[in-house]
Structures are given as structure tokens and as C-alpha cells.
Design a protein around this motif. Structure first.
Motif, mmCIF file in Angstrom:
data_model
loop_
_atom_site.group_PDB
_atom_site.id
_atom_site.type_symbol
_atom_site.label_atom_id
_atom_site.label_comp_id
_atom_site.label_asym_id
_atom_site.label_seq_id
_atom_site.Cartn_x
_atom_site.Cartn_y
_atom_site.Cartn_z
ATOM 1 N N PRO A 16 128.123 125.223 -33.364
ATOM 2 C CA PRO A 16 126.850 125.896 -33.679
ATOM 3 C C PRO A 16 126.086 126.335 -32.428
ATOM 4 O O PRO A 16 126.166 125.671 -31.393
ATOM 5 C CB PRO A 16 126.073 124.818 -34.453
ATOM 6 C CG PRO A 16 126.690 123.522 -34.070
ATOM 7 C CD PRO A 16 128.121 123.793 -33.721
ATOM 8 N N LEU A 21 119.992 125.300 -33.157
ATOM 9 C CA LEU A 21 119.785 123.854 -33.365
ATOM 10 C C LEU A 21 118.469 123.415 -32.744
ATOM 11 O O LEU A 21 117.708 122.642 -33.340
ATOM 12 C CB LEU A 21 120.946 123.053 -32.759
ATOM 13 C CG LEU A 21 122.344 123.383 -33.292
ATOM 14 C CD1 LEU A 21 123.387 122.470 -32.636
ATOM 15 C CD2 LEU A 21 122.399 123.232 -34.806
ATOM 16 N N GLY A 25 115.368 121.979 -34.865
ATOM 17 C CA GLY A 25 114.905 120.623 -34.528
ATOM 18 C C GLY A 25 113.422 120.608 -34.183
ATOM 19 O O GLY A 25 112.672 119.737 -34.635
ATOM 20 N N PHE A 36 119.750 121.799 -43.761
ATOM 21 C CA PHE A 36 120.931 121.957 -42.896
ATOM 22 C C PHE A 36 122.122 121.258 -43.540
ATOM 23 O O PHE A 36 121.953 120.358 -44.365
ATOM 24 C CB PHE A 36 120.652 121.377 -41.495
ATOM 25 C CG PHE A 36 120.137 119.971 -41.487
ATOM 26 C CD1 PHE A 36 120.986 118.883 -41.653
ATOM 27 C CD2 PHE A 36 118.775 119.713 -41.305
ATOM 28 C CE1 PHE A 36 120.509 117.584 -41.641
ATOM 29 C CE2 PHE A 36 118.283 118.409 -41.298
ATOM 30 C CZ PHE A 36 119.156 117.343 -41.467
ATOM 31 N N VAL A 132 126.239 120.281 -36.953
ATOM 32 C CA VAL A 132 124.964 120.972 -37.152
ATOM 33 C C VAL A 132 123.859 119.946 -37.409
ATOM 34 O O VAL A 132 122.795 119.964 -36.773
ATOM 35 C CB VAL A 132 125.062 121.983 -38.321
ATOM 36 C CG1 VAL A 132 123.702 122.613 -38.591
ATOM 37 C CG2 VAL A 132 126.108 123.055 -38.002
ATOM 38 N N GLY A 135 123.174 117.944 -34.205
ATOM 39 C CA GLY A 135 122.490 118.765 -33.201
ATOM 40 C C GLY A 135 121.014 118.936 -33.534
ATOM 41 O O GLY A 135 120.149 118.877 -32.653
ATOM 42 N N ILE A 136 120.711 119.151 -34.806
ATOM 43 C CA ILE A 136 119.314 119.357 -35.215
ATOM 44 C C ILE A 136 118.514 118.063 -35.077
ATOM 45 O O ILE A 136 117.391 118.048 -34.573
ATOM 46 C CB ILE A 136 119.259 119.906 -36.664
ATOM 47 C CG1 ILE A 136 119.805 121.339 -36.686
ATOM 48 C CG2 ILE A 136 117.839 119.850 -37.218
ATOM 49 C CD1 ILE A 136 119.964 121.932 -38.080
#
Ligand code: AMP
Ligand code: MG
Length: 341
Positions: A16, A21, A25, A36, A132, A135-136
Motif C-alpha cells: 500500500p 496509510l 492514520g 480499512f 493496510v 500501516g494505518i
């Protein structure tokens, strides 16, 4: 509730875009609601430390306030500020299943708002196995609650299109990372009693837990598992029994409904897609639980848009209690097919 202009970002699930991200976030950190993908289903993320954001999440989903939320963390050590202790069994299970679809329930430290935990004094948490989601959550820098990104009572969303069908205008953004790989929710395992207890069946089976824990977990009775009772827009008749008898029963029900002018949808396995008339939606292969789980919710959402009544083949117990229960809870009626004497 005001109508929001829901942003849609598309990303590659395995690689991603870090800028997306980071932005998603930051939005969560600032109190916004962002959906997500996780490896189970799409989650609706909110900052677990922000009471207003968590209240907005309950409102957006229409979720009953007494149904507590699961904390989604980027790493196991992020759990420590929020739980009183991590028992040795938890360490073992976290080592074996995290990141992954096993939610564990611990005694809490009281550092999370009561709205997150339903005031229970316990905390449910997991580390999702999806680039994903991870990462978020990492970019948010706060613990994130992420119940399924659907309207309460609807089938869990396994694509961004499902999220938008339920929540467009009610949430700030959705990160579209394609279909979710497992397609059913995490297993919830309570570690606060003498023996581990499954509160909700899900992607990890009790026997997989037993292999690591060394004891078979207790299982909450079916009636206590209200989590995935879902309302479809049309009736679903679930036909259980021996395979050939099920095919015959569904074919005769089809004939009766079609004679009334009803559009009939049929949920089956790939092997039998050719055995039926009507709007046939094959989901998964016989004896391959994972392939059925991956498409079950998507198949139900597809069928309710093309049919006035759904006839569904039952799933054998070997397909896993988690899937069997989800299908039973979606059914308006369960019938047993008996072989003609
Ligand atoms: P979900 O709807 O996927 O967000 O999952 C929420 C479910 O997790 C609840 O319905 C409970 O079964 C379980 N759960 C969440 N938090 C707790 C908690 N603090 N104590 C016990 N179970 C919890
Ligand atoms: Mg849910």
C-alpha cells in the motif's frame, strides 16, 4: 447526523501507498472514522482514546452501546498499558496467532474510556495480519477500535463496495484494498476465567486453539453468540441434510417459489453450480472451509439484490462451526431435507 463526503482511496493490499496509510492514520488520530481492510473483514477504525470519536462510531453503525469494541494494535507490546496482566497462556497464544484473527480478552487497567469496553472491566484486543490495517494503525499512533464496517445487523463487509453500500455519507473515508482474504470475523477468546472460553467463533477454530493452549477451550452456547445475527433484505431458507437430499429439496422449493412468480436465488458450492435453475451463486468448494468463508458474506449480499427468496445449502459441521452458525443466523428458516423412502 450530517452527511459526509466519504473519501475513497484505492491501494495495493500487499504494497500500500505509505502516503495514503499516513493520511488515513492521521484522520483516525484526529477523531475521524476511516474504514480499512483487515485479513478478516473491513473494519471501521476510530481512536480508542477519543470518547467523541468512539461515540460517533456507534452512531454511524447504529450499534447497540452495550456491545464492546475490539482494540486493534500494530504490535503486541502496545497492549501492555491497557491490561492488568498478560498470563502465560496469552503469551503463548499471541506468539502463535498474532498478527492474526484471534481476539483475546484480558482484565483491563481502566485506562480506556468506558464506552470502548461497555464498562466491563475487560479489554478485547488483537493485532490484525494485513499490511493496510497495520500501516494505518501504526500511522495513527493510538490504539484503534475497529468493529466491522457495516450497519449493525447487516452482513460484515468484505469489500469496499459493501462498506460504501452501508456507510457512504456516514463515515469520513474508506481505504479500498480489495476483498479481504478470510471473509469472516476473528475468534474471540476470553482469558479472564479459569479456563479459556470462546465468546465468538471465528476464523481460528477451537481445535487450533487447543493445539497451542494444550486444553480445549470452553465454548459459549449458540444463543449467547449474538454478534453475527444478520438481517438480510429477503428471506433465506437454509436446507440442511445429506447432500443429494438437499439438492432435491432445493429443486422442489425452487419450483414452488417460481410458480408464485418469485425470483429465486440459490447459494451452493462450485461443484454443484450446474445442478440448479434460478440465480445460482456458487461460493467456495466442497470440503474447503477457507474458500467458503472467503465468499460467504459477499454471496449473501449479492443474492439479496437479485432474488426475492434465497435457498441455501447447509454447511456440514466439518466446514467449521463458525461458518455453519453464521449461515444459520442469517436464515429466516432452517429445514431438514430427508431422503424419499
Ligand atoms: P466486533 O463486533 O467484531 O467489534 O466484536 C465485538 C465482540 O468482541 C463483542 O460482541 C464481544 O463478543 C467481544 N468483546 C469485545 N470487547 C470485549 C470485552 N471487553 N469483554 C468481552 N468480550 C468483548
Ligand atoms: Mg460486526
Amino acid at each position: 447526523m450530517s452527511i459526509l463526503d466519504t473519501i475513497v482511496w484505492r491501494v495495493d493490499a500487499s504494497n500500500p501507498d505509505p502516503a495514503v496509510l499516513a493520511e488515513a492514520g492521521q484522520m483516525i488520530r484526529r477523531g475521524r472514522l476511516v474504514a480499512f481492510p483487515t485479513e478478516t473483514v473491513y473494519g471501521l477504525g476510530a481512536n480508542a482514546l477519543d470518547v467523541e470519536a468512539v461515540e460517533a462510531l456507534f452512531a454511524a453503525k447504529g450499534r447497540p452501546r452495550d456491545n464492546p469494541l475490539i482494540l486493534h494494535l500494530a504490535a503486541a507490546e502496545d497492549l501492555f498499558p491497557y491490561v492488568r496482566e498478560v498470563p502465560p497462556l496469552a503469551t503463548k497464544l499471541m506468539g502463535a496467532f498474532w498478527p492474526g484473527p484471534l481476539t483475546l480478552v484480558f482484565f483491563g487497567t481502566g485506562r480506556l474510556p468506558a464506552v470502548v469496553t461497555g464498562g466491563l472491566g475487560t479489554i478485547a484486543a488483537r493485532v490484525p495480519a494485513h499490511p493496510v490495517a497495520l500501516g494505518i494503525i501504526r500511522a495513527a499512533g493510538v490504539p484503534v477500535v475497529a468493529p466491522s464496517a457495516n450497519l449493525s445487523g447487516r452482513p460484515s463487509p468484505t469489500t469496499a463496495a459493501h462498506v460504501l453500500a452501508d456507510l457512504r455519507g456516514r463515515i469520513d473515508a474508506v481505504v479500498d484494498g480489495g476483498p479481504t482474504p478470510l471473509g469472516i470475523e476473528s475468534t474471540v477468546l476470553d482469558l479472564t476465567g479459569k479456563v479459556p472460553r470462546v465468546l465468538r467463533r471465528g476464523a481460528v477454530s477451537s481445535s487450533e486453539i487447543a493445539d497451542v493452549a494444550g486444553v480445549m477451550p470452553e465454548e459459549a452456547p449458540e444463543a449467547a453468540e449474538k454478534d453475527f445475527r444478520c438481517r438480510l433484505r429477503v428471506p433465506l431458507i437454509l436446507v440442511e441434510g445429506e447432500a443429494q437430499a438437499v439438492v432435491e429439496k432445493i429443486r422442489s422449493l425452487y419450483t414452488a417459489f417460481a410458480a408464485e412468480g418469485k425470483r429465486v436465488g440459490i447459494l451452493t458450492r462450485e461443484e454443484r453450480a450446474g445442478d440448479y435453475p434460478g440465480q445460482v451463486v456458487p461460493c467456495g468448494r466442497e470440503g474447503d472451509t477457507r474458500s467458503v468463508g472467503a465468499c460467504l458474506y459477499a454471496a449473501l449480499r449479492q443474492l439479496e439484490t437479485v432474488a426475492d427468496v434465497i435457498l441455501a445449502e447447509g454447511l456440514p459441521a466439518e466446514a467449521g462451526a463458525a461458518l455453519q452458525r453464521r449461515l444459520r443466523q442469517a436464515a429466516s428458516e432452517v429445514v431438514r431435507a430427508e431422503r424419499e423412502p
